[in-house]
Enzyme design. Structure first.
Site, mmCIF file in Angstrom:
data_model
loop_
_atom_site.group_PDB
_atom_site.id
_atom_site.type_symbol
_atom_site.label_atom_id
_atom_site.label_comp_id
_atom_site.label_asym_id
_atom_site.label_seq_id
_atom_site.Cartn_x
_atom_site.Cartn_y
_atom_site.Cartn_z
ATOM 1 N N ARG A 262 6.886 -9.018 2.318
ATOM 2 C CA ARG A 262 6.939 -8.436 0.811
ATOM 3 C C ARG A 262 5.345 -9.456 -0.124
ATOM 4 O O ARG A 262 6.395 -11.242 -0.653
ATOM 5 C CB ARG A 262 7.798 -8.469 0.638
ATOM 6 C CG ARG A 262 8.399 -8.132 -0.954
ATOM 7 C CD ARG A 262 9.561 -7.682 -1.627
ATOM 8 N NE ARG A 262 9.941 -5.900 -0.460
ATOM 9 C CZ ARG A 262 10.812 -5.188 -0.958
ATOM 10 N NH1 ARG A 262 11.591 -5.388 -2.055
ATOM 11 N NH2 ARG A 262 10.962 -4.302 -0.646
ATOM 12 N N HIS B 154 4.235 0.688 -0.320
ATOM 13 C CA HIS B 154 5.834 0.759 -0.005
ATOM 14 C C HIS B 154 5.144 0.991 1.676
ATOM 15 O O HIS B 154 6.444 2.320 1.403
ATOM 16 C CB HIS B 154 6.420 0.643 -1.153
ATOM 17 C CG HIS B 154 7.702 0.542 -0.186
ATOM 18 N ND1 HIS B 154 7.616 -0.746 0.462
ATOM 19 C CD2 HIS B 154 9.281 0.110 -1.154
ATOM 20 C CE1 HIS B 154 9.513 -1.122 0.796
ATOM 21 N NE2 HIS B 154 9.632 -0.685 -0.284
ATOM 22 N N GLN C 9 9.511 2.439 2.874
ATOM 23 C CA GLN C 9 9.663 2.948 2.434
ATOM 24 C C GLN C 9 9.521 4.586 2.563
ATOM 25 O O GLN C 9 10.655 5.693 2.587
ATOM 26 C CB GLN C 9 9.828 2.970 0.702
ATOM 27 C CG GLN C 9 10.741 4.220 -0.084
ATOM 28 C CD GLN C 9 12.055 3.699 0.028
ATOM 29 O OE1 GLN C 9 12.960 2.199 0.150
ATOM 30 N NE2 GLN C 9 13.116 4.467 0.026
ATOM 31 N N ASP D 184 11.310 6.321 -9.605
ATOM 32 C CA ASP D 184 11.447 5.262 -8.764
ATOM 33 C C ASP D 184 11.543 4.188 -10.608
ATOM 34 O O ASP D 184 11.959 5.461 -11.608
ATOM 35 C CB ASP D 184 10.071 4.274 -8.444
ATOM 36 C CG ASP D 184 10.934 2.932 -7.943
ATOM 37 O OD1 ASP D 184 11.948 2.051 -8.112
ATOM 38 O OD2 ASP D 184 9.271 2.220 -7.407
ATOM 39 N N CYS E 266 13.853 4.884 -4.111
ATOM 40 C CA CYS E 266 14.031 4.106 -2.933
ATOM 41 C C CYS E 266 15.364 3.125 -3.309
ATOM 42 O O CYS E 266 15.259 2.196 -2.310
ATOM 43 C CB CYS E 266 13.174 3.840 -3.281
ATOM 44 S SG CYS E 266 12.163 2.634 -5.251
ATOM 45 N N ARG F 100 15.879 3.561 6.174
ATOM 46 C CA ARG F 100 14.713 2.566 6.160
ATOM 47 C C ARG F 100 15.226 2.192 7.743
ATOM 48 O O ARG F 100 14.096 1.664 8.264
ATOM 49 C CB ARG F 100 15.459 1.691 5.027
ATOM 50 C CG ARG F 100 15.149 2.244 3.501
ATOM 51 C CD ARG F 100 12.862 2.014 3.600
ATOM 52 N NE ARG F 100 12.343 1.167 3.541
ATOM 53 C CZ ARG F 100 12.582 0.208 3.511
ATOM 54 N NH1 ARG F 100 12.726 0.201 1.651
ATOM 55 N NH2 ARG F 100 11.619 -1.304 3.296
#
Ligand code: CP
Ligand code: NVA
Length: 314
Positions: free
Chosen positions: A109, A136, A139, A231, A272, A300
């Site tokens: 990340r 991402h 996700q 988001d 998310c 996830r």
């Protein structure tokens, strides 16, 4: 060719574009099987080690990957990028070559997406993007699993995204375009999505039949939607833009009861997480009966277990 006959071992997950529709659907179905019968998969990554590099904070990504590796019989090592030599300027090339000799996969990340590409270029083990400024993908895999669990199919599902045209939106768009989910995206004009990613999604959509629509009108995006997704307005690394973003988005881009009223009556709300109640989403929505956010976060774990099993299993 059947996906089972394909070599998924060693494959990266950088943007989703490394994977085709058949492979992604295979992964989602495996994730469902793993969720239903976890004990069956207890030893599939026995002896395998996942290294995880974090240059940004994380709750879900960190814990779901670590728990996932443990549940599959493997182990995980968590590394703070600042504490590695990479944080003092050691080239990514050297880091990739060295780590490839110790561990079986790397999840990273970080900020610049190009760093993940560079890592993948030089590593001989799978590289998993755990979020960059642009993408991402893990996700989006969990998001697809959440949609599939509810609808039992992808083709023609109506997905609305309201808010910032950010990393989560980009990966969701690529995932939707890949599997045939129709996606309408409402952003302020100055926060629209990346044009190259839009072109990539349009190419995928030509194959899958997905419809993609961009607008600056949240009502147009949400009208008759099966799912509403939002988001944060300010992503990690953009903190100094927070005040300006609050002003730009606040007027129309909050998912609240008024906006959700134009969606299908049985719509599902997706985010998310982490979320800011009172900014991109009203508490009445995220804490209300249509919210799927905790199941989405749970997914996830299952989606990433499938990804790890497919790419690390020998
Ligand atoms: N959604 C997500 O990636 O959460 P974390 O930042 O907690 O990992
Ligand atoms: N867009 C957000 C997602 C966090 C999981 C960010 O990049 O901060």
């Amino acid at each position: 060719m059947l996906v089972e006959e394909k070599e998924l071992y060693g494959k990266d997950m950088l943007t989703l574009l490394e994977w085709d529709k058949e492979e992604i659907i295979h992964l989602i179905k495996l994730a469902l099987a793993m969720k239903t019968n976890p004990s069956h998969y207890r030893h599939v990554l026995s002896g395998k080690i996942l290294g995880m590099i974090f240059d940004k904070p994380s709750t879900r990504t960190r814990i779901s990957f670590e728990a996932g590796m443990l549940q599959l019989g493997g182990q995980a090592i968590v590394m703070n990028g600042k504490e590695l030599q990479i944080g003092r300027g050691e080239p990514i090339k050297d880091t990739a070559n060295v780590m490839s000799r110790y561990i079986d996969a790397i999840m990273i990340r970080t900020f610049n997406h190009s760093e993940v590409e560079e890592l993948a270029k030089h590593a001989s083990i799978p590289i998993i993007n755990g979020l960059t400024d642009l993408h991402h993908p893990c996700q989006a895999l969990a998001d697809l699993l959440t949609i599939y669990e509810i609808k039992d199919h992808f083709q023609g599902v109506e997905l609305a995204y309201v808010g910032d045209g950010n990393n989560v939106c980009h990966s969701l768009l690529l995932a939707a375009a890949l599997v045939g989910v129709n996606m309408r995206i409402a952003t302020p004009d100055e926060y629209t999505i990346d044009q190259i990613i839009l072109e990539q999604a349009e190419l995928l959509a030509e194959q899958s039949g997905a419809l993609i629509q961009l607008t600056n009108d949240p009502v147009e995006a949400v009208e008759a939607a099966d799912f509403i997704y939002t988001d944060v307005w300010t992503s990690m690394g953009q903190e100094e833009e927070n005040q300006l973003r609050l002003q730009t988005f606040a007027e129309d881009f909050q998912v609240n009861e008024k906006l959700a009223a134009v969606a299908k009556p049985d719509y599902g709300f997706l985010h998310c997480l982490p979320a800011h109640r009172g900014e991109e989403v009203a508490a009445a929505i995220i804490d209300g009966p249509h919210s799927l956010v905790y199941e989405q976060a749970a997914n996830r774990l299952h989606a990433q277990k499938a990804l790890l099993a497919l790419t690390l299993e020998n």
